[in-house]
Write a protein that holds these residues in place. Structure first.
Motif, PDB file in Angstrom:
ATOM      1  N   ILE A  96       0.863  -1.196   0.000  1.00 38.68           N
ATOM      2  CA  ILE A  96       0.000   0.000   0.000  1.00 38.68           C
ATOM      3  C   ILE A  96       0.891   1.236   0.000  1.00 38.68           C
ATOM      4  O   ILE A  96       2.000   1.206   0.554  1.00 38.68           O
ATOM      5  N   ASP A  97       0.438   2.308  -0.643  1.00 32.88           N
ATOM      6  CA  ASP A  97       1.215   3.551  -0.650  1.00 32.88           C
ATOM      7  C   ASP A  97       1.077   4.258   0.690  1.00 32.88           C
ATOM      8  O   ASP A  97       0.092   4.069   1.398  1.00 32.88           O
ATOM      9  N   ALA A  98       2.053   5.101   0.978  1.00 37.30           N
ATOM     10  CA  ALA A  98       2.017   5.795   2.259  1.00 37.30           C
ATOM     11  C   ALA A  98       1.075   6.992   2.235  1.00 37.30           C
ATOM     12  O   ALA A  98       0.709   7.514   3.276  1.00 37.30           O
ATOM     13  N   ASP A  99       0.670   7.420   1.044  1.00 34.26           N
ATOM     14  CA  ASP A  99      -0.042   8.703   0.961  1.00 34.26           C
ATOM     15  C   ASP A  99      -1.551   8.590   1.169  1.00 34.26           C
ATOM     16  O   ASP A  99      -2.279   9.549   0.956  1.00 34.26           O
ATOM     17  N   LEU A 100      -2.018   7.396   1.591  1.00 35.71           N
ATOM     18  CA  LEU A 100      -3.433   7.160   1.893  1.00 35.71           C
ATOM     19  C   LEU A 100      -4.338   7.336   0.683  1.00 35.71           C
ATOM     20  O   LEU A 100      -5.533   7.575   0.827  1.00 35.71           O
ATOM     21  N   GLN A 101      -3.769   7.232  -0.522  1.00 32.96           N
ATOM     22  CA  GLN A 101      -4.629   7.255  -1.709  1.00 32.96           C
ATOM     23  C   GLN A 101      -5.424   5.964  -1.786  1.00 32.96           C
ATOM     24  O   GLN A 101      -6.528   5.954  -2.307  1.00 32.96           O
ATOM     25  N   ASP A 102      -4.808   4.899  -1.308  1.00 30.93           N
ATOM     26  CA  ASP A 102      -5.506   3.622  -1.223  1.00 30.93           C
ATOM     27  C   ASP A 102      -6.044   3.522   0.199  1.00 30.93           C
ATOM     28  O   ASP A 102      -5.274   3.466   1.149  1.00 30.93           O
ATOM     29  N   VAL A 200     -12.492   3.202  -4.307  1.00 37.99           N
ATOM     30  CA  VAL A 200     -12.359   4.558  -4.846  1.00 37.99           C
ATOM     31  C   VAL A 200     -11.027   5.124  -4.377  1.00 37.99           C
ATOM     32  O   VAL A 200     -10.734   5.124  -3.185  1.00 37.99           O
ATOM     33  N   ARG A 201     -10.238   5.539  -5.320  1.00 35.74           N
ATOM     34  CA  ARG A 201      -8.917   6.063  -4.987  1.00 35.74           C
ATOM     35  C   ARG A 201      -9.048   7.509  -4.540  1.00 35.74           C
ATOM     36  O   ARG A 201      -9.613   8.332  -5.257  1.00 35.74           O
ATOM     37  N   ALA A 202      -8.541   7.768  -3.358  1.00 29.61           N
ATOM     38  CA  ALA A 202      -8.674   9.109  -2.796  1.00 29.61           C
ATOM     39  C   ALA A 202      -7.559  10.016  -3.304  1.00 29.61           C
ATOM     40  O   ALA A 202      -6.676   9.580  -4.038  1.00 29.61           O
ATOM     41  N   GLU A 203      -7.621  11.261  -2.881  1.00 27.57           N
ATOM     42  CA  GLU A 203      -6.507  12.144  -3.204  1.00 27.57           C
ATOM     43  C   GLU A 203      -5.415  11.927  -2.185  1.00 27.57           C
ATOM     44  O   GLU A 203      -5.656  11.448  -1.088  1.00 27.57           O
ATOM     45  N   ARG A 204      -4.198  12.283  -2.559  1.00 25.13           N
ATOM     46  CA  ARG A 204      -3.078  12.211  -1.647  1.00 25.13           C
ATOM     47  C   ARG A 204      -3.418  12.988  -0.386  1.00 25.13           C
ATOM     48  O   ARG A 204      -3.850  14.138  -0.469  1.00 25.13           O
ATOM     49  N   ALA A 205      -3.239  12.361   0.793  1.00 22.96           N
ATOM     50  CA  ALA A 205      -3.665  13.007   2.031  1.00 22.96           C
ATOM     51  C   ALA A 205      -2.814  14.232   2.359  1.00 22.96           C
ATOM     52  O   ALA A 205      -3.307  15.197   2.936  1.00 22.96           O
TER      53      ALA A 205
HETATM   54 MG    MG Z   1       0.191   8.488  -4.493  1.00 23.44          MG
END
Ligand code: MG
Ligand code: UDP
Length: 331
Positions: A96-102, A200-205
């Protein structure tokens, strides 16, 4: 030292993510605790230059399941994932990415799908990319189309690097000899039973993207050359086409000459030289790319170097302390 093998390993590559990390911990920690299974979070610090390592070493003290693996230098997202795959111990592995997009909440769904349907891979598939820019959506679409064609297998459309795999898959990936692997292609290519979960993919937090255009192009290039000799074949076709064109040029020149209407053929000469020269250069370039790949893999240089793993450091000395310590006994 290391406790029993956890059920779940969450691998999180991070590069200069100081802005998003506090939010990441805040959301991830209670969520993973609530799953009711043993887990570890393998945070792979991909040679960050900001406070990422400090934040991680601070948090390791209060969150025992968090594990910090630090690469010596920035090696890229896919290499960081490779490091995570090597180091993770869980029965299941979620990247998982760190940016909370997932959204981390989806991890529970991935796990449930893997267990209920008894599959080895659960892809997270983006059902909505409206948070991405138009340019990014378009390039992503082109990328997936091209990849499906080149890999010649069903690649889940719009699946990124948010997915769950079983230990069988982790071991299979680790056993692959190749460098510069592109996970989103290698895993479908292995062909383990799989399913997909839409999210749903969120925006980078917080923070900005760490994928520069250069890294994105590098990924696309690795994807093509790792999976397909199609560019080489393209070179062959172009070469054939160039041959035909030059034949036509020669015949045309002869006809004109025989008809006695030959004028100093400056234009045609230049054209022919330019066309053939261009095609030859292109073919040479393509050959060169593959030779370069062979050369690189024959060197067998490590793709990443692990500098620190908090699992091997039970006292949780910070990475900085470990480096600064001049006492060899402490190292
Ligand atoms: Mg990202
Ligand atoms: N990342 C990394 N090394 C790099 C670039 C990115 O480990 O050289 C990590 C980054 O910290 C993030 C993930 O890869 O957790 C995806 O990167 P990012 O969110 O910046 O890419 P995007 O979502 O914009 O494609």
């Amino acid at each position: 030292m290391p406790a029993a093998v956890p059920v779940l390993s969450v691998v999180v590559p991070m590069y200069d993510e100081e802005d998003v990390l506090p939010i990441f911990f805040e959301r991830m920690h209670p969520l993973l605790d609530s799953l009711g299974i043993s887990y570890e979070v393998v945070a792979v610090d991909d040679g960050s230059r900001d406070a990422t390592a400090t934040l991680l070493t601070e948090t390791v003290k209060t969150w025992p399941q968090l594990r910090l693996v630090r690469l010596l230098r920035n090696s890229g997202h896919q290499a960081a994932l490779s490091a995570g795959f090597r180091r993770a111990r869980g029965e299941y592995l979620v990247s998982i990415d760190a940016d909370l997009q997932d959204p981390p909440e989806v991890i529970a769904e991935l796990l449930a799908a893997a267990r209920d349907q008894d599959v080895d891979v659960v892809y997270g598939v983006r059902s909505d990319r409206s948070s991405d820019t138009w340019a990014k959506r378009t390039t992503a679409r082109m990328y997936y189309r091209l990849m499906c064609r080149l890999v010649g297998r069903e690649i889940p459309f719009d699946a990124g690097d948010f997915r769950l795999v079983s230990r069988r898959v982790v071991d299979a990936v680790n056993a692959l000899p190749e460098d510069g692997r592109v996970f989103r292609l290698v895993i479908p290519w292995l062909g383990f039973p799989s399913t997909a979960i839409r999210y749903v993919r969120a925006e980078r937090a917080a923070g900005v993207t760490k994928y520069t255009l250069r890294k994105r192009l590098g990924l696309a290039f690795d994807s093509v050359t790792a999976f397909s000799a199609a560019p080489l074949r393209l070179a062959t076709w172009l070469g054939l086409l160039g041959g035909l064109v030059s034949c036509a040029v020669v015949v045309g020149a002869l006809v004109i000459k025989l008809a006695g209407r030959s004028i100093p053929g400056w234009t045609s000469t230049v054209l022919a030289v330019a066309v053939i020269g261009a095609i030859q250069l292109l073919c040479l370039g393509l050959l060169g790319e593959y030779v370069a790949r062979l050369f690189q893999s024959s060197q067998k240089r490590p793709q990443f170097l692990v500098g620190y793993d908090s699992l091997e450091d039970p006292g949780h000395h910070t990475y900085a302390e470990a480096l600064e310590s001049s006492d060899p006994e402490q190292r």
